[in-house]
Design an enzyme around this catalytic site. Structure first.
Site, PDB file in Angstrom:
ATOM      1  CE  LYS A  64      -4.148  -2.081   1.992  1.00  0.00           C
ATOM      2  NZ  LYS A  64      -5.207  -1.993   3.032  1.00  0.00           N
ATOM      3  N   GLY A 124      -3.705  -1.077  17.641  1.00  0.00           N
ATOM      4  CA  GLY A 124      -2.720  -1.203  16.580  1.00  0.00           C
ATOM      5  C   GLY A 124      -2.364   0.149  15.996  1.00  0.00           C
ATOM      6  N   GLY A 126      -0.491   0.337  12.704  1.00  0.00           N
ATOM      7  CA  GLY A 126       0.063   0.113  11.384  1.00  0.00           C
ATOM      8  C   GLY A 126      -0.718   0.834  10.302  1.00  0.00           C
ATOM      9  N   GLY A 127      -0.604   0.315   9.061  1.00  0.00           N
ATOM     10  CA  GLY A 127      -1.244   0.969   7.930  1.00  0.00           C
ATOM     11  C   GLY A 127      -2.752   1.026   8.028  1.00  0.00           C
TER      12      GLY A 127
END
Length: 271
Positions: A64, A124, A126-127
């Site tokens: 991504k 979380g 992340g992405g």
């Protein structure tokens, strides 16, 4: 015309089921959608070799961020998130990057009853957490608490929160249960990571819990949320919602959402 989902691993992806069902329902004969195994560092070469018959690519992990780099132009939301899940080929051969995960999350969360002023906990950093922060901003969240195992990952999310205009605070992973009573809890961590939290969360009935994991389902945390009277949304809802946005980018026609939903449900039931 052609389109595909790219990533590694990719054999498990249900995106072809959703998109091909959409093509059939919309009468788009001659359109096809496939899977392509592709690592992040291979994406630029893959895109460069695609001919004019390619309408677009759906990009999943781990590509991504690389998708944003290969595009000639990106949507404001993709730029703010720092990642793109959609590459659209333009008539001049250049590529446009967007992030339909954000709009998909907004659709899913709005349907689940999330409203302006909500308090949000994101598990979380992340992405996918970036997309969750951007979606929280779009629904008018009052504040987002990011619970993560690495403090530096929370700090990295600060630029996304600033870009989309939502207050963000960090919290340590071992303190996650203290943030279970938010209006919305979003788990963006990989399969199994949040399972140990299931016995410790003090859920508030009425909280919306959105778990991006959908296999296996329900996750232990989702099962605990249901038992506590929470509204629970799975990653399958997001998978469909983000695919609808991609379908419309690629084809230029309205997505036959119900046909796509039915195909996804049938594929899951047969798994």
């Amino acid at each position: 015309m052609k389109a595909a989902v790219v990533g590694r691993p990719i054999a498990h992806s249900l995106s072809p089921v959703i998109h091909n069902a959409g093509y059939a329902a919309a009468g788009l004969t001659g359109w096809s959608y496939t899977r392509i195994e592709c690592a992040a560092d291979e994406l630029a070469g893959l895109v460069a070799g695609l001919g004019p018959e390619w309408a677009g690519l759906s990009v999943t992990m781990p590509g991504k961020e690389a998708a944003l780099a290969v595009a000639g132009e990106a949507s404001p939301v993709a730029a703010a998130v720092g990642a793109a899940n959609t590459l659209v080929r333009r008539p001049d051969g250049t590529w446009y990057a967007d992030n339909t995960d954000v709009a998909g999350m907004v659709d899913v969360l709005t349907a689940a009853g999330c409203a302006t002023g909500a308090t949000v906990t994101v598990l979380g950093a992340g992405g996918t957490a970036r997309a969750a922060v951007a979606a929280a901003a779009r629904i008018g969240a009052a504040e987002v608490t990011v619970v993560a195992r690495r403090p530096e990952a929370v700090r990295e999310l600060g630029s996304t929160a600033e870009a989309v205009g939502v207050p963000l605070v960090g919290a340590p992973w071992d303190g996650a249960p203290a943030h279970a009573r938010a209006d919305l809890v979003v788990s963006t961590v990989p399969r199994g990571v949040a399972d140990p939290l299931a016995d410790n969360f003090d859920w508030r009935p009425g909280t919306v819990f959105f778990d991006v994991v959908y296999d296996p389902w329900p996750t232990p945390l989702a099962a605990a949320a249901v038992a506590a009277g929470c509204r629970v949304v799975s990653g399958l809802d997001l998978l469909l919602a983000q695919a609808v946005g991609q379908f419309e980018h690629f084809t230029g026609v309205s997505a036959p959402r119900e046909a796509m939903r039915a195909a996804l449900a049938e594929a899951r039931a047969a798994a």
